[in-house]
Motif scaffolding. Structure first.
Motif, PDB file in Angstrom:
ATOM      1  N   ARG A   1       0.825  -1.208   0.000  1.00  0.00           N
ATOM      2  CA  ARG A   1       0.000   0.000   0.000  1.00  0.00           C
ATOM      3  C   ARG A   1       0.864   1.263   0.000  1.00  0.00           C
ATOM      4  NH1 ARG A   1      -1.724   3.687   2.976  1.00  0.00           N
ATOM      5  NH2 ARG A   1      -0.507   2.986   4.765  1.00  0.00           N
ATOM      6  N   ALA A   2       1.868   1.278   0.880  1.00  0.00           N
ATOM      7  CA  ALA A   2       2.716   2.469   1.020  1.00  0.00           C
ATOM      8  C   ALA A   2       3.498   2.752  -0.263  1.00  0.00           C
ATOM      9  CB  ALA A   2       3.683   2.275   2.193  1.00  0.00           C
ATOM     10  N   SER A   3       3.845   1.686  -1.014  1.00  0.00           N
ATOM     11  CA  SER A   3       4.631   1.862  -2.237  1.00  0.00           C
ATOM     12  C   SER A   3       3.749   2.041  -3.467  1.00  0.00           C
ATOM     13  CB  SER A   3       5.536   0.643  -2.456  1.00  0.00           C
ATOM     14  OG  SER A   3       6.272   0.354  -1.307  1.00  0.00           O
ATOM     15  N   ASP A   4       2.420   2.021  -3.259  1.00  0.00           N
ATOM     16  CA  ASP A   4       1.498   2.179  -4.374  1.00  0.00           C
ATOM     17  C   ASP A   4       1.715   1.106  -5.445  1.00  0.00           C
ATOM     18  OD1 ASP A   4      -0.689   3.598  -4.942  1.00  0.00           O
ATOM     19  OD2 ASP A   4       0.304   5.233  -6.018  1.00  0.00           O
ATOM     20  N   CYS A   5       1.848  -0.150  -5.008  1.00  0.00           N
ATOM     21  CA  CYS A   5       2.096  -1.248  -5.957  1.00  0.00           C
ATOM     22  C   CYS A   5       0.807  -1.637  -6.686  1.00  0.00           C
ATOM     23  CB  CYS A   5       2.647  -2.468  -5.218  1.00  0.00           C
ATOM     24  SG  CYS A   5       4.279  -2.201  -4.532  1.00  0.00           S
ATOM     25  N   ASP A   6       0.964  -2.321  -7.816  1.00  0.00           N
ATOM     26  CA  ASP A   6      -0.223  -2.750  -8.564  1.00  0.00           C
ATOM     27  C   ASP A   6      -0.174  -4.218  -9.001  1.00  0.00           C
ATOM     28  OD1 ASP A   6       1.775  -2.253 -10.429  1.00  0.00           O
ATOM     29  OD2 ASP A   6       0.859  -0.413 -11.173  1.00  0.00           O
ATOM     30  N   VAL A   7       0.973  -4.860  -8.866  1.00  0.00           N
ATOM     31  CA  VAL A   7       1.118  -6.278  -9.223  1.00  0.00           C
ATOM     32  C   VAL A   7       2.032  -6.922  -8.172  1.00  0.00           C
ATOM     33  CG1 VAL A   7       2.148  -7.894 -10.911  1.00  0.00           C
ATOM     34  CG2 VAL A   7       0.755  -5.977 -11.729  1.00  0.00           C
ATOM     35  N   ILE A   8       1.786  -8.202  -7.858  1.00  0.00           N
ATOM     36  CA  ILE A   8       2.648  -8.923  -6.912  1.00  0.00           C
ATOM     37  C   ILE A   8       3.376 -10.049  -7.647  1.00  0.00           C
ATOM     38  CG2 ILE A   8       2.723 -10.328  -4.797  1.00  0.00           C
ATOM     39  CD1 ILE A   8       0.136  -8.921  -3.900  1.00  0.00           C
ATOM     40  N   VAL A   9       4.685 -10.106  -7.442  1.00  0.00           N
ATOM     41  CA  VAL A   9       5.487 -11.221  -7.938  1.00  0.00           C
ATOM     42  C   VAL A   9       6.109 -11.884  -6.713  1.00  0.00           C
ATOM     43  CG1 VAL A   9       7.541 -11.894  -9.266  1.00  0.00           C
ATOM     44  CG2 VAL A   9       6.020 -10.089 -10.151  1.00  0.00           C
ATOM     45  N   ALA A  10       6.033 -13.212  -6.625  1.00  0.00           N
ATOM     46  CA  ALA A  10       6.731 -13.899  -5.530  1.00  0.00           C
ATOM     47  C   ALA A  10       7.685 -14.914  -6.126  1.00  0.00           C
ATOM     48  CB  ALA A  10       5.745 -14.594  -4.597  1.00  0.00           C
ATOM     49  N   ILE A  11       8.885 -14.961  -5.563  1.00  0.00           N
ATOM     50  CA  ILE A  11       9.840 -15.993  -5.950  1.00  0.00           C
ATOM     51  C   ILE A  11      10.323 -16.678  -4.679  1.00  0.00           C
ATOM     52  CG2 ILE A  11      11.741 -14.279  -6.093  1.00  0.00           C
ATOM     53  CD1 ILE A  11      12.861 -16.176  -8.383  1.00  0.00           C
ATOM     54  N   GLY A  12      10.162 -17.996  -4.625  1.00  0.00           N
ATOM     55  CA  GLY A  12      10.539 -18.716  -3.414  1.00  0.00           C
ATOM     56  C   GLY A  12       9.786 -20.023  -3.311  1.00  0.00           C
ATOM     57  N   GLY A  13       9.857 -20.628  -2.124  1.00  0.00           N
ATOM     58  CA  GLY A  13       9.118 -21.859  -1.858  1.00  0.00           C
ATOM     59  C   GLY A  13       7.695 -21.537  -1.442  1.00  0.00           C
ATOM     60  N   GLY A  14       7.053 -22.508  -0.808  1.00  0.00           N
ATOM     61  CA  GLY A  14       5.647 -22.339  -0.440  1.00  0.00           C
ATOM     62  C   GLY A  14       5.393 -21.139   0.449  1.00  0.00           C
ATOM     63  N   SER A  15       6.351 -20.825   1.322  1.00  0.00           N
ATOM     64  CA  SER A  15       6.097 -19.754   2.294  1.00  0.00           C
ATOM     65  C   SER A  15       5.976 -18.368   1.660  1.00  0.00           C
ATOM     66  CB  SER A  15       7.167 -19.773   3.387  1.00  0.00           C
ATOM     67  OG  SER A  15       7.159 -21.041   4.006  1.00  0.00           O
ATOM     68  N   PRO A  16       6.958 -17.920   0.851  1.00  0.00           N
ATOM     69  CA  PRO A  16       6.784 -16.623   0.193  1.00  0.00           C
ATOM     70  C   PRO A  16       5.564 -16.592  -0.733  1.00  0.00           C
ATOM     71  CG  PRO A  16       9.078 -17.311   0.064  1.00  0.00           C
ATOM     72  CD  PRO A  16       8.309 -18.474   0.622  1.00  0.00           C
ATOM     73  N   MET A  17       5.276 -17.740  -1.390  1.00  0.00           N
ATOM     74  CA  MET A  17       4.125 -17.764  -2.305  1.00  0.00           C
ATOM     75  C   MET A  17       2.815 -17.631  -1.532  1.00  0.00           C
ATOM     76  SD  MET A  17       5.251 -20.296  -5.437  1.00  0.00           S
ATOM     77  CE  MET A  17       5.634 -21.799  -4.538  1.00  0.00           C
ATOM     78  N   ASP A  18       2.693 -18.368  -0.428  1.00  0.00           N
ATOM     79  CA  ASP A  18       1.485 -18.241   0.398  1.00  0.00           C
ATOM     80  C   ASP A  18       1.374 -16.838   0.995  1.00  0.00           C
ATOM     81  OD1 ASP A  18       0.405 -20.729  -0.038  1.00  0.00           O
ATOM     82  OD2 ASP A  18       1.226 -21.645   1.768  1.00  0.00           O
ATOM     83  N   CYS A  19       2.516 -16.294   1.434  1.00  0.00           N
ATOM     84  CA  CYS A  19       2.517 -14.943   1.999  1.00  0.00           C
ATOM     85  C   CYS A  19       2.046 -13.932   0.953  1.00  0.00           C
ATOM     86  CB  CYS A  19       3.916 -14.584   2.507  1.00  0.00           C
ATOM     87  SG  CYS A  19       3.957 -13.080   3.490  1.00  0.00           S
ATOM     88  N   ALA A  20       2.527 -14.104  -0.294  1.00  0.00           N
ATOM     89  CA  ALA A  20       2.141 -13.196  -1.380  1.00  0.00           C
ATOM     90  C   ALA A  20       0.634 -13.259  -1.634  1.00  0.00           C
ATOM     91  CB  ALA A  20       2.904 -13.559  -2.658  1.00  0.00           C
ATOM     92  N   LYS A  21       0.067 -14.468  -1.557  1.00  0.00           N
ATOM     93  CA  LYS A  21      -1.383 -14.610  -1.735  1.00  0.00           C
ATOM     94  C   LYS A  21      -2.116 -13.842  -0.636  1.00  0.00           C
ATOM     95  CE  LYS A  21      -1.326 -19.176  -3.972  1.00  0.00           C
ATOM     96  NZ  LYS A  21      -1.820 -20.571  -3.894  1.00  0.00           N
ATOM     97  N   GLY A  22      -1.617 -13.996   0.610  1.00  0.00           N
ATOM     98  CA  GLY A  22      -2.215 -13.286   1.737  1.00  0.00           C
ATOM     99  C   GLY A  22      -2.125 -11.774   1.576  1.00  0.00           C
ATOM    100  N   ILE A  23      -0.965 -11.303   1.110  1.00  0.00           N
ATOM    101  CA  ILE A  23      -0.762  -9.857   0.893  1.00  0.00           C
ATOM    102  C   ILE A  23      -1.767  -9.333  -0.126  1.00  0.00           C
ATOM    103  CG2 ILE A  23       0.837  -8.160  -0.110  1.00  0.00           C
ATOM    104  CD1 ILE A  23       3.138  -9.852   1.173  1.00  0.00           C
TER     105      ILE A  23
END
Length: 387
Positions: free
Chosen positions: A89-111
């Motif tokens: 939110r603070a960075s005014d993002c518009d797309v999420i990319v995650a690279i990693g194992g299950g944890s970063p990917m699940d975290c990205a979904k939550g974000i």
């Protein structure tokens, strides 16, 4: 004429690009979504081996700004999701990319969920709780096993309850999955074994699930066949690019199967265990696998016979009891050969923990598609056998 819709099956999947070097198309896909500022989610380990820097450079070369969030631990926590969403939110993002194992990917979904709703992640526990579409999500898995890059699951740890909760929704199926065997070359043999057995459990549970069907069965059986043949040699030689590609393909097929057929008691019990002791998810699955197979076998004998055949067991002329014995022996042999033969007691679980673990396992949505209905006592007995 009325139709019984319980026999209907739907199949959801992201757009998939599979093969060596596929991660390098990340900027093309981000541009297709009109990205101006990407939130790049990963963890310190993946950042340390250089994959995050490479991804950042590819995006910036295409004129896309990035904000990097690597505050993700091995089982992504509620407050990590909230911190990532705040950076988005603070960075005014518009797309999420995650690279990693299950944890970063699940975290990205939550974000993504928090970013589009502006509410706390704990409010989305359960099935189909998401009302606003999350931002576009591009996932690049660095492990061959969790399949978070394909699934309609996000698994988040709530340390307050020492519990891993599931968010299940078509909305968390990523838009694009870039499945690149090259990025798995930085996995050590233990992680290769954990994630490979995780994928095997995904495939077996999906095949015997009450939600299985022709769209998922072919993926599940092929994943079992590939992992049975190629996981041991890969753990022995993690530098072999051809073996890595085969196990990555197996993980992908297992993911397509379980995301649509859902899972069973191994995962329900393993989510409870992983939330309680903060252990690697694949290891939790490995410790429980043959005990749950033994429990479920009488409720899905014909299906387990086909699992045994996919694990290269000749079942001709064998009784159900013999098939069960050979299948369990093969699972235990595979686990031993890849170095995952610990028992729950060695990881700090005591019999006093079992009532607590069992209570949470019964609340996990994965238990609903287990082929054999499970009571509290049933689950307790299986945990006791795995001690």
């Amino acid at each position: 004429m009325t139709h019984d819709i319980s026999s209907l099956r739907k199949f959801v999947s992201p757009e998939i690009v599979f093969g060596a070097g596929s991660r390098r198309s990340v900027a093309n896909f981000a541009s297709n979504f009109g990205a101006r500022h990407v939130l790049l989610v990963s963890d310190p380990g993946v950042a340390a081996v250089g994959w995050v820097g490479e991804c950042e450079a590819l995006l910036e070369a295409a004129g896309i700004r990035t904000a990097v969030f690597t505050g993700v631990s091995a089982n992504p926590k509620v407050d990590e999701v909230m911190a990532g969403a705040e950076l988005y939110r603070a960075s005014d993002c518009d797309v999420i990319v995650a690279i990693g194992g299950g944890s970063p990917m699940d975290c990205a979904k939550g974000i993504g969920i928090v970013a589009s709703h502006g509410r706390h992640i704990l409010e989305f526990e359960g099935i189909d709780t998401i009302t606003h579409p999350p931002p576009p999500l591009i996932l690049i898995p660095t492990t061959a096993g969790t399949s978070a890059d394909l699934s309609q699951f996000a698994i988040i740890s709530d340390p307050g309850r020492r519990f891993k909760f599931s968010i299940i929704s078509k909305a968390v199926v990523p838009d694009v999955s870039l499945i690149d065997p090259e990025v798995t070359e930085t996995m050590d043999p233990f992680l290769t074994a954990c994630t490979g057995v995780d994928a095997l459990v995904h495939a077996i549970e999906a095949f015997v699930s009450t939600g299985s069907g022709p769209l998922t069965d072919t993926h599940a059986l092929e994943a079992i066949r590939l992992i049975n043949r190629y996981l041991e040699p890969l753990v022995a030689d993690t530098a072999d690019a051809e073996l890595r590609e085969r196990i990555m393909l197996a993980s992908m097929q297992a993911g397509l199967a379980f995301s649509n057929a859902i899972l069973g008691a191994v995962h329900a019990m393993s989510h409870s265990l992983g939330g309680f002791l903060d252990l690697p998810h694949g290891l939790c699955n490995a410790l429980l696998l043959e005990h749950v197979v033994a429990y479920n076998f009488p409720s899905a004998e014909a299906r387990f016979r086909r699992v045994a055949e996919a694990m290269d067991i000749d079942t001709r002329g064998l009784t159900a009891r013999q098939v069960k014995a050979r299948l369990m022996a093969r699972i235990m042999e595979l686990k031993r050969r890849v170095g995952l033969e610990a028992r729950l007691t060695q990881l700090g679980v005591t019999s006093a923990d079992i009532p607590y673990l069992s209570g949470y396992a019964l609340k996990d949505p994965c238990i609903l598609t287990n082929p054999r209905k499970s009571s509290l006592r049933d689950v307790q007995v299986v945990y006791e056998e795995a001690l």
